[in-house]
Motif scaffolding. Sequence first.
Motif, mmCIF file in Angstrom:
data_model
loop_
_atom_site.group_PDB
_atom_site.id
_atom_site.type_symbol
_atom_site.label_atom_id
_atom_site.label_comp_id
_atom_site.label_asym_id
_atom_site.label_seq_id
_atom_site.Cartn_x
_atom_site.Cartn_y
_atom_site.Cartn_z
ATOM 1 N N TYR A 1 2.851 -11.203 -0.427
ATOM 2 C CA TYR A 1 2.840 -10.316 0.727
ATOM 3 C C TYR A 1 3.451 -11.014 1.935
ATOM 4 C CZ TYR A 1 0.841 -7.449 4.502
ATOM 5 O OH TYR A 1 0.644 -6.656 5.613
ATOM 6 N N HIS B 1 8.857 1.983 -2.896
ATOM 7 C CA HIS B 1 7.768 2.456 -3.751
ATOM 8 C C HIS B 1 6.728 3.187 -2.919
ATOM 9 C CE1 HIS B 1 3.790 1.667 -5.836
ATOM 10 N NE2 HIS B 1 4.427 2.497 -6.634
ATOM 11 N N GLY B 2 6.204 4.244 -3.498
ATOM 12 C CA GLY B 2 5.111 4.965 -2.855
ATOM 13 C C GLY B 2 4.395 5.822 -3.880
ATOM 14 N N TYR B 3 3.215 6.310 -3.510
ATOM 15 C CA TYR B 3 2.495 7.211 -4.405
ATOM 16 C C TYR B 3 1.605 8.147 -3.601
ATOM 17 C CZ TYR B 3 -1.400 3.794 -4.026
ATOM 18 O OH TYR B 3 -2.386 2.930 -3.586
ATOM 19 N N TYR C 1 -1.669 -3.089 -9.135
ATOM 20 C CA TYR C 1 -0.288 -3.449 -9.439
ATOM 21 C C TYR C 1 -0.031 -4.929 -9.227
ATOM 22 C CZ TYR C 1 0.453 -2.190 -4.427
ATOM 23 O OH TYR C 1 0.372 -2.046 -3.058
ATOM 24 N N LYS D 1 1.345 3.874 10.342
ATOM 25 C CA LYS D 1 2.600 3.168 9.995
ATOM 26 C C LYS D 1 3.488 4.056 9.130
ATOM 27 C CE LYS D 1 2.282 0.053 6.795
ATOM 28 N NZ LYS D 1 2.009 -1.201 6.026
ATOM 29 N N ASP D 2 2.891 4.744 8.177
ATOM 30 C CA ASP D 2 3.686 5.559 7.254
ATOM 31 C C ASP D 2 4.181 6.841 7.899
ATOM 32 O OD1 ASP D 2 2.025 4.668 4.104
ATOM 33 O OD2 ASP D 2 3.504 3.647 5.353
ATOM 34 N N ARG E 1 0.720 6.727 0.198
ATOM 35 C CA ARG E 1 1.108 5.403 0.684
ATOM 36 C C ARG E 1 2.575 5.183 0.354
ATOM 37 N NH1 ARG E 1 -3.668 1.742 1.024
ATOM 38 N NH2 ARG E 1 -5.556 2.944 0.535
ATOM 39 N N GLU F 1 8.335 -6.444 5.441
ATOM 40 C CA GLU F 1 8.105 -5.078 4.980
ATOM 41 C C GLU F 1 9.018 -4.096 5.701
ATOM 42 O OE1 GLU F 1 4.460 -2.826 5.941
ATOM 43 O OE2 GLU F 1 4.302 -2.460 3.785
ATOM 44 N N GLN G 1 1.030 -12.113 -7.678
ATOM 45 C CA GLN G 1 -0.085 -11.499 -6.934
ATOM 46 C C GLN G 1 -0.465 -10.200 -7.602
ATOM 47 O OE1 GLN G 1 0.385 -11.398 -2.538
ATOM 48 N NE2 GLN G 1 -0.149 -9.211 -2.618
ATOM 49 N N ASN H 1 -2.632 -6.606 -6.924
ATOM 50 C CA ASN H 1 -3.194 -5.771 -5.858
ATOM 51 C C ASN H 1 -4.089 -4.704 -6.471
ATOM 52 O OD1 ASN H 1 -1.591 -7.198 -4.015
ATOM 53 N ND2 ASN H 1 0.119 -5.759 -4.227
ATOM 54 N N HIS I 1 7.554 2.037 0.641
ATOM 55 C CA HIS I 1 7.657 0.678 1.168
ATOM 56 C C HIS I 1 8.448 -0.226 0.238
ATOM 57 C CE1 HIS I 1 3.345 1.643 2.705
ATOM 58 N NE2 HIS I 1 4.251 2.209 3.479
ATOM 59 N N LYS J 1 7.459 -4.590 -8.874
ATOM 60 C CA LYS J 1 6.062 -4.173 -9.049
ATOM 61 C C LYS J 1 5.865 -3.531 -10.411
ATOM 62 C CE LYS J 1 6.110 -3.237 -4.115
ATOM 63 N NZ LYS J 1 6.414 -2.218 -3.099
HETATM 64 C C1 T46 Z 1 0.489 -4.732 0.852
HETATM 65 C C2 T46 Z 1 -0.568 -5.695 1.302
HETATM 66 C C3 T46 Z 1 -1.422 -5.388 2.338
HETATM 67 N N1 T46 Z 1 -2.388 -6.282 2.714
HETATM 68 C C4 T46 Z 1 -3.286 -5.898 3.806
HETATM 69 C C5 T46 Z 1 -2.602 -5.540 5.098
HETATM 70 C C6 T46 Z 1 -3.516 -4.486 5.698
HETATM 71 O O1 T46 Z 1 -4.555 -5.125 6.418
HETATM 72 C C7 T46 Z 1 -4.119 -3.790 4.500
HETATM 73 C C8 T46 Z 1 -3.446 -2.466 4.147
HETATM 74 O O2 T46 Z 1 -2.058 -2.717 4.081
HETATM 75 P P1 T46 Z 1 -1.058 -1.483 3.986
HETATM 76 O O3 T46 Z 1 -1.462 -0.405 4.936
HETATM 77 O O4 T46 Z 1 0.344 -2.060 4.114
HETATM 78 O O5 T46 Z 1 -1.292 -0.984 2.482
HETATM 79 P P2 T46 Z 1 -0.452 0.120 1.694
HETATM 80 O O6 T46 Z 1 -0.073 1.238 2.599
HETATM 81 O O7 T46 Z 1 -1.177 0.408 0.457
HETATM 82 O O8 T46 Z 1 0.899 -0.676 1.359
HETATM 83 C C9 T46 Z 1 1.428 -0.746 0.048
HETATM 84 O O9 T46 Z 1 1.935 0.531 -0.237
HETATM 85 C C10 T46 Z 1 2.962 0.673 -1.187
HETATM 86 C C11 T46 Z 1 2.535 1.697 -2.215
HETATM 87 C C12 T46 Z 1 3.481 -0.561 -1.814
HETATM 88 O O10 T46 Z 1 4.139 -0.510 -2.858
HETATM 89 C C13 T46 Z 1 3.293 -1.862 -1.157
HETATM 90 O O11 T46 Z 1 2.726 -2.798 -2.068
HETATM 91 C C14 T46 Z 1 2.474 -1.840 0.072
HETATM 92 O O12 T46 Z 1 3.336 -1.637 1.172
HETATM 93 O O13 T46 Z 1 -3.964 -4.716 3.401
HETATM 94 C C15 T46 Z 1 -2.548 -7.502 2.104
HETATM 95 O O14 T46 Z 1 -3.426 -8.303 2.486
HETATM 96 N N2 T46 Z 1 -1.693 -7.842 1.084
HETATM 97 C C16 T46 Z 1 -0.716 -6.977 0.644
HETATM 98 O O15 T46 Z 1 0.017 -7.326 -0.304
#
Ligand code: T46
Length: 201
Positions: free
Chosen positions: A157, A138-140, A151, A188-189, A78, A162, A65, A67, A81, A91
């Motif tokens: 997913y 992982h985070g940034y 990435y 969430k974070d 972010r 998670e 996958q 992203n 996670h 990743k």
């Molecule tokens: C991660 C992911 C999310 N989604 C959907 C779910 C939510 O509707 C929306 C935002 O998701 P989220 O708030 O979890 O996104 P991030 O906060 O950027 O999460 C990521 O943040 C850190 C940096 C990570 O390394 C992970 O890949 C991942 O946890 O995208 C998807 O459809 N597919 C996916 O693979």
Amino acid sequence: MPAESKLATRSGIDRSTGRLRVETTALPEVRIVRPARHGDGRGFFSEVWNRRALAAAGIEADFVQDNHVLNGRAGTLRGLHLQVAPSPQAKLVRCLRGAILDVAVDVRRGSPTFGRHVAVELSGENWAQLWVPEGFAHGYCTLTDGAEVIYKVTGYYDAQAERGVRFDDPALGIDWPVDRGAAILSEKDRAWPDLAGFGGV
Ligand SMILES: Cc1cn([C@H]2C[C@H](O)[C@@H](COP(=O)(O)OP(=O)(O)O[C@H]3O[C@H](C)C(=O)[C@H](O)[C@H]3O)O2)c(=O)[nH]c1=O
């Protein structure tokens, strides 16, 4: 130091030598990948992922996958996670435009580097990537407005799988460019436990 002043961009220039390079970090399993950029009068060409080149450096990755994330303002954070079994993910992270501080934390119980992290600036300018293996959170945090992050992941997913650790857990000692009050975070974070509360994988 005021939060905004910590957002100064820390750009690094990648002097490619014509081939992909893989560098070690303080955590042996976390690597910095530097693809070559071949410039000419039209622009540049870069192989940003090459299975054979990474395998030659000991990074065996079966990605399933891709992203692509667009971030608004600098100070967007972010993480931290990871996905646990049955859906772990490794990743390969890069910042296409703008700059981020990318962080990987060893959360493997029993690891000699449990709780230690690596923080690396990734940017459209330095063209660097970070390899984040399974077992690492992982985070940034973005260092510029409009930072775009791309990435590849080795697991699909799986929201049920998670887990997270609060980014500003004092036990981690991560020098983020923003503090909790200034960071642009998802709800969430804001709610993750510290590493001791999570326990690790
Ligand atoms: C991660 C992911 C999310 N989604 C959907 C779910 C939510 O509707 C929306 C935002 O998701 P989220 O708030 O979890 O996104 P991030 O906060 O950027 O999460 C990521 O943040 C850190 C940096 C990570 O390394 C992970 O890949 C991942 O946890 O995208 C998807 O459809 N597919 C996916 O693979």
